[in-house]
Design a protein around this motif. Structure first.
Motif, PDB file in Angstrom:
ATOM      1  N   VAL A 135       0.832  -1.199   0.000  1.00 54.02           N
ATOM      2  CA  VAL A 135       0.000   0.000   0.000  1.00 54.02           C
ATOM      3  C   VAL A 135       0.871   1.255   0.000  1.00 54.02           C
ATOM      4  O   VAL A 135       0.620   2.215  -0.729  1.00 54.02           O
ATOM      5  CB  VAL A 135      -0.937  -0.005   1.226  1.00 54.02           C
ATOM      6  CG1 VAL A 135      -1.670   1.312   1.330  1.00 54.02           C
ATOM      7  CG2 VAL A 135      -1.916  -1.147   1.120  1.00 54.02           C
ATOM      8  N   PHE A 177      -1.013  -6.352  -6.003  1.00 50.26           N
ATOM      9  CA  PHE A 177      -2.377  -5.916  -5.715  1.00 50.26           C
ATOM     10  C   PHE A 177      -2.395  -4.591  -4.944  1.00 50.26           C
ATOM     11  O   PHE A 177      -2.922  -3.592  -5.422  1.00 50.26           O
ATOM     12  CB  PHE A 177      -3.085  -7.018  -4.932  1.00 50.26           C
ATOM     13  CG  PHE A 177      -4.457  -6.656  -4.465  1.00 50.26           C
ATOM     14  CD1 PHE A 177      -5.485  -6.476  -5.367  1.00 50.26           C
ATOM     15  CD2 PHE A 177      -4.724  -6.496  -3.114  1.00 50.26           C
ATOM     16  CE1 PHE A 177      -6.754  -6.133  -4.941  1.00 50.26           C
ATOM     17  CE2 PHE A 177      -5.999  -6.158  -2.678  1.00 50.26           C
ATOM     18  CZ  PHE A 177      -7.011  -5.978  -3.596  1.00 50.26           C
ATOM     19  N   SER A 193      -3.562  -1.160  -6.437  1.00 49.30           N
ATOM     20  CA  SER A 193      -4.902  -0.812  -5.971  1.00 49.30           C
ATOM     21  C   SER A 193      -4.976   0.651  -5.559  1.00 49.30           C
ATOM     22  O   SER A 193      -5.945   1.350  -5.847  1.00 49.30           O
ATOM     23  CB  SER A 193      -5.269  -1.736  -4.810  1.00 49.30           C
ATOM     24  OG  SER A 193      -6.301  -1.200  -4.054  1.00 49.30           O
ATOM     25  N   VAL A 194      -3.930   1.126  -4.894  1.00 46.32           N
ATOM     26  CA  VAL A 194      -3.943   2.493  -4.392  1.00 46.32           C
ATOM     27  C   VAL A 194      -3.921   3.506  -5.531  1.00 46.32           C
ATOM     28  O   VAL A 194      -4.612   4.519  -5.501  1.00 46.32           O
ATOM     29  CB  VAL A 194      -2.740   2.725  -3.450  1.00 46.32           C
ATOM     30  CG1 VAL A 194      -2.573   4.195  -3.148  1.00 46.32           C
ATOM     31  CG2 VAL A 194      -2.943   1.943  -2.174  1.00 46.32           C
TER      32      VAL A 194
END
Lengths: 264, 279, 360
Positions: free
Chosen positions: B107, B210, B214-215
């Protein structure tokens, strides 16, 4: 050399410096204000405690698996060897939905656990399960090479001196494995606190209960709260760096023989 | 009159326990992926993969993977070469910096690019004024993927190149060979298995990333969704079979890549697993 | 205790169609109570395999090992009370020297374990015995090779073993330390009177410490006995060659003037009378110090090479170009003449690899 610096500079240093500098951009006061966020501390607490618990729970399993891989010569050993790396090979999102389904109320394992009144999915227990899956290879692969190098004659010597199997395991084998075990723990823990994809599906993500820090970053971003997101990110980064520095420090000292002594 | 075995501790009971752990933790989940994917039959699974958004996701993933792997393979090789052949102050620091992305939360790896190129980022205004989109578009996804897969090629090559030493290269240089000639004809052929292995590792990571993606992607179905992101979208909209069909395809791609790498390593009699390269 | 090995055989099945391999081929011998035996032979002879079988570490297919006449097969290795010193010493690196030595006592069940004061006293005694008093707090990696070796020995002695097994214990030591540790082990054996079996590939070492040698080759026991008897009556040329330097003179036995004699092919070597030997080819073998140089009996030349251990070294060279080193026994002076012949009458005679007779 030029290529190296350019590549490294553009892809790693530049964005990371953004991460480090950004929180201070709106003034120190604003930065400190982001730290008065109980939800952030709850999320960090959940991440850290679940990662620690998962890594800890993986140690006995990791020791047994490493032992089997390093010492027991049975058919299927190579298959097991390949399977150990599976959590690494499966993309995290796939792991996430798989574990969520498996341990969900209607899942193969979840429904069994539900019968005895245990709920795993959507609780911190689910987070621990996911992190155990992701972290297992780190523990096994840290211990296995050390175990392979551990001379068999130590065990034989202990046996001839009258030691029983459990005494050999406890007194002769485990102590030299301790540094490697701590290393594996540190690596699994560092991976665990940052893990996102494999956890969010099973966690339930209830604030103050089963919300992990990386997810809270995403939530803050969706709220366009960049300073909030950035300070969590910075704390996570610092925590994992401390872990890795500790691990590499431990490794260097083990290789220098300060902990288990050098080879005779 | 055999007097029995005594090779270390009893192996059998531990092996049985090991297999129980392996089955419970490592074997059941992959079986579940395929069981769920084929829940409504093979045809349904394939049909799910042929939906427009699914096809877009597959195409985007392949596109990003190819570019990210190429860039990181070339730059990683050159960097490993430079790091192994020259000793200079700060070299250890550079090596740690190359390895850094491994230890950064996915992330966070996505977030840092938003800080640069997002609407509130350092250069957000500049980009908007000049009508350039990076965040929430494929260039952002590519940057995040590049960051996450940054270390692998350099990491696998570095130890091998350090071992090689400079003897053969110096010999070649004395014979009048130029820089590129030496790199392409002397250094790389010797390190080709490590290079292939590093590239495969990069590929597996690039396909499956991912969190970081995703961010920064913005999650626009049919536009900025890679395969892992599309899996999330499908799963969250309760299209379980579709999600697991995509998951099965992605898992096969990634596991296949890692499997090929394991086979190569078994052949070049190196014993380290995937994770040993990471730690 | 006495150890009796009775036709011990260990076989490992050959891989991919190759025939089975015999690691131990009906090995039999007896080590008397209180003696110091050496299993000696070239590497691959099966010495260590045998030693590990006695300890119960390695299996075997047939035969028996008897301790004081009682079968050892039913005893678990941990119950055999055998002190074993590994080639690598196998010290526990995460324990101090004292903890290493007391290991065998520390792990006893509480009912059998001596009190901690008693253990401490025993460790101090053993440290004294191995000449390392006050070293109990040291870690194995702080010790030299010779010291580690002695700690390994003390650890093995702590459980008051009935039998001490040493697997190439001096192999990893440098020559000077090796000789010192060797004579120390010999002294220790004389003081404790503990039955000891040593494995070594070094014949000098075996001759220096052991009073009983078991010479092994290809998994078989070739001959047993003390150094002197093996040297005087070697069953095969291998034994003689293995135990030291030899000079070899091919030739044949014939009857001359009603007397059986051995006639070497080398014209410089003089014939000598033998008894009870049928005519035919034979090989004479002897030690460099057993050959005498005789003036006016041949055409070989010689030159002095200086001294070794008080014996003069002489290089003799025949006219055919063969040359070898001989040692003049004490009291013998180098010949005055430049031309000499060889008196090889102290040789053992072999035919087809077996001993024929022994020179008196």
């Amino acid at each position: 050399m030029g290529v190296l610096m350019l590549w490294l500079g553009l892809l790693v240093l530049l964005p990371l410096s953004a991460l480090i500098l950004r929180p201070w951009q709106d003034g120190t006061a604003a930065m400190l204000a982001t730290l008065h966020d109980s939800r952030m501390f709850a999320a960090l607490g959940t991440s850290f405690s679940c990662a620690a618990l998962a890594a800890l729970a993986n140690i006995p399993a990791g020791l047994i698996l490493a032992w089997t891989l390093a010492r027991v010569d049975l058919p299927g050993r190579r298959i097991m060897d390949a399977l150990i790396d599976l959590p690494f090979a499966i993309p995290t999102a796939v792991t996430g939905i798989t574990l969520a389904t498996l341990y969900g109320p209607n899942g193969w394992i979840g429904s069994l656990l539900a019968k005895i009144g245990i709920q795993v999915a959507f609780t911190p227990a689910g987070i621990v399960i996911a992190l155990m899956f992701v972290g297992l290879p780190f523990i096994v692969r840290s211990i296995e090479p050390v175990l392979r190098e551990l001379p068999l004659d130590l065990e034989e010597a202990a046996m001839l001196l009258g030691a029983r199997n459990w005494q050999i395991a406890l007194r002769v084998i485990l102590p030299p494995l301790l540094p490697a075990t701590v290393t594996g723990f540190g690596l699994a823990f560092a991976r665990g606190i940052g893990e996102y994809g494999s956890v969010i599906f099973i966690a339930g993500n209830k604030p103050f209960f089963s919300e992990i820090a990386p997810l809270l970053i995403v939530v803050r971003l969706q709220e366009f709260n960049y300073p909030g997101a950035t300070s969590i990110a910075l704390l996570l980064l610092i925590a994992s760096l401390i872990c890795l520095i500790a691990v590499s420090f431990l490794r260097r000292h083990v290789s220098r023989g300060l902990i288990v002594g050098d080879t005779p | 009159m055999s007097n029995g075995r005594t090779k270390g501790l009893p192996g059998l009971s531990l092996a049985v326990m090991s297999w129980m752990i392996v089955i419970l933790i490592l074997i059941i989940p992959p079986i579940l992926i395929f069981a769920e994917a084929l829940h409504s039959g093979f045809v349904a699974a394939i049909q799910n993969l042929l939906m427009p958004d699914a096809l877009m996701a597959i195409r985007l993933t392949l596109f990003i993977t190819v570019i990210a792997v190429s860039i990181n393979a070339i730059c990683g090789t050159l960097s490993a070469w430079a790091l192994s052949k020259y000793r200079f102050p700060g070299r250890a620091l550079l090596i740690s910096l190359i390895e850094l992305p491994i230890s950064v939360s996915p992330v966070v790896s996505g977030l840092i690019w938003l800080l640069l190129f997002g609407a509130q980022g350092w250069w957000g205004d500049f980009l908007i004024r000049h009508n350039i989109t990076i965040a929430f578009a494929w260039p952002g996804i590519l940057l995040a993927t590049l960051f996450v897969t940054f270390p692998y090629v350099a990491r696998t090559l570095l130890p091998l190149m350090e071992q090689q030493g400079r003897d053969t290269e110096e010999a070649a240089a004395l014979l009048g060979a130029g820089f590129w000639h030496i790199l392409l004809h002397i250094t790389l052929p010797e390190a080709r298995w490590a290079l292939v292995s590093g590239i495969l590792l990069t590929t597996a990571r690039a396909m499956g990333e991912f969190g970081a993606v995703s961010v920064i992607s913005g999650h626009i179905p049919g536009m900025t969704e890679t395969m892992p992101l599309h899996i999330e979208t499908l799963y969250n909209s309760y299209q379980s079979v579709a999600a697991f069909s995509m998951a099965a395809l992605l898992a096969m791609m990634a596991m296949g890549t890692v499997g090929v790498r394991a086979l190569l390593e078994a052949r070049s009699h190196s014993t380290s697993g995937v994770v040993s390269d990471l730690t | 205790m006495s150890v009796q090995i009775d036709s011990l055989t260990r076989r490992i099945s050959g891989r991919s169609g190759k025939p089975d391999q015999l690691l131990l081929d009906s090995v039999s011998f007896t080590v008397e109570d209180g003696s110091f035996a050496a299993l000696v032979g070239p590497s691959g002879a099966g010495k260590t395999t045998l030693l590990r079988a006695i300890a119960g570490l390695d299996p075997y297919q047939s035969g028996h090992i008897l301790a004081d006449g009682q079968a050892m097969e039913n005893l678990n290795p941990r119950e055999r009370r055998i002190g074993f010193v590994f080639q690598s010493y196998a010290l526990f690196r995460h324990m101090t020297v004292a903890r290493n030595i007391s290991f065998g006592l520390d792990i006893l069940p509480a009912s059998q374990r001596p009190s901690s004061d008693e253990i401490k006293r025993r460790v101090e005694e053993l440290l004294e015995l191995i000449g390392l008093p006050n070293m109990g707090g040291a870690w194995p990696h702080q010790l030299s090779g010779g010291q580690r070796q002695r700690v390994a020995l003390a650890r093995a002695l702590a459980i008051q073993p009935r039998l001490l097994l040493l697997d190439e214990p001096f192999g990893a030591l440098d020559p000077v330390v090796r000789r010192r540790v060797r004579s120390w082990v010999r002294d220790l054996h004389e003081r404790l009177g503990l039955t000891t079996i040593l494995v070594t590939h070094d014949q000098d070492e075996a001759l220096a410490v052991a009073d009983f040698l078991v010479v092994m080759q290809n998994g078989k026991v070739v001959q047993t006995g003390d150094g002197t008897s093996l040297d005087a009556h070697p069953r095969t040329p291998f034994i003689l060659e293995f135990l030291g330097e030899t000079l070899t003179f091919p030739g044949h036995c014939t009857i001359q003037d009603g007397q059986a004699v051995f006639v070497p092919d080398d014209a410089n070597a003089m014939s000598f009378p033998v008894s009870n030997i049928s005519p035919g080819p034979a090989e004479a073998m002897l030690r460099p110090h057993e050959m005498l140089l005789v003036e006016e009996k041949g055409t070989a030349t010689w030159r002095s090479l200086g001294n070794r251990n008080g014996l003069s070294r002489i290089e003799a060279r025949t006219t055919e170009g063969r040359h070898f080193e001989v040692l003049l026994p004490p009291g013998h002076t180098p010949p005055a003449d430049a031309r000499v012949g060889f008196d090889v009458s102290k040789a053992r005679l072999f035919r087809n690899g077996h001993l024929l007779n022994v020179a008196e």
